[in-house]
Scaffold this active site. Sequence first.
Site, PDB file in Angstrom:
ATOM      1  N   CYS A 110       0.842  -1.204   0.000  1.00  0.00           N
ATOM      2  CA  CYS A 110       0.000   0.000   0.000  1.00  0.00           C
ATOM      3  C   CYS A 110       0.879   1.258   0.000  1.00  0.00           C
ATOM      4  O   CYS A 110       1.457   1.603  -1.013  1.00  0.00           O
ATOM      5  CB  CYS A 110      -0.977  -0.030   1.170  1.00  0.00           C
ATOM      6  N   HIS A 214      -3.614  -5.022   0.712  1.00  0.00           N
ATOM      7  CA  HIS A 214      -3.019  -5.448   1.983  1.00  0.00           C
ATOM      8  C   HIS A 214      -3.066  -6.971   2.137  1.00  0.00           C
ATOM      9  O   HIS A 214      -3.942  -7.512   2.828  1.00  0.00           O
ATOM     10  CB  HIS A 214      -3.751  -4.792   3.157  1.00  0.00           C
ATOM     11  N   GLU A 216      -1.201  -8.882   3.891  1.00  0.00           N
ATOM     12  CA  GLU A 216      -0.936  -9.316   5.267  1.00  0.00           C
ATOM     13  C   GLU A 216      -2.219  -9.536   6.071  1.00  0.00           C
ATOM     14  O   GLU A 216      -2.259 -10.326   7.016  1.00  0.00           O
ATOM     15  CB  GLU A 216      -0.012  -8.315   5.985  1.00  0.00           C
TER      16      GLU A 216
END
Length: 244
Positions: A110, A214, A216
């Site tokens: 990001c 994102h 993660e």
Amino acid sequence: MKPVIGITTFHHYYEDKEILCGVDNCYVHSIILAGGVPVLIPIVHQWKAQLQYTEIIDGLLLSGGGDIAPLLYKEEPLKETAGISWERDQQEISLCKEAYEKGIPILGICRGLQVMNVAFGGTLYQDIEKQVPGALGHYPLYTGMDQLHHAVEIQRDSKLHDLFKEEKIYVNSFHHQAVDKIAEGFKATAFSKDGIIEAIETEHQQFAMGLQWHPEALVTKHPKFLKLFSGLIEESIKYKKKVR
């Protein structure tokens, strides 16, 4: 020994007082799951000391966060630009350049993608809704980080495609800024339906990849996104064997 992965952090303030230097635990969790040893890189006042981390890390993860100061890519700020930290911007840009120069594998997430792009001369849309006619939604309100939000089309001739083996995936999305002019030496490797650049990577052999979503936050619910962190770990192991 497992590769050491440096993860950039942010400052949290309360009543104008700095009280925290950290990062979302999802980044740490993803690196551990992929087989790496995460090390948090703090924002320090003597910021050149941060560059010493490139002597001990085998890979670099540029984490998400606030907007990058537009003056760093020669623009005046729009009123929609927010969350600027000059200290973080300058340190992460310097850290990114130093890591790239040494051949350390880099994954930008990001804001991290945007740091990579600005570090090497690219520019950003400060606000997609304001500056990109016909743009779709990229920052849904009241939506969990682990929720898939829109499609991303991946270019076949890319490391990103090598990791996923797919030309279309669905991702989460929490950004109001995006790449405008791509930095020299990099190429766009994924796009959303409205043409927003969703991933970039270096045109050279080394591993330097930026993602606008994102992953993660998705690895637990959607395990295929762990491939991105496993890719970073794999390249970091190669780097470690070469220089350590």
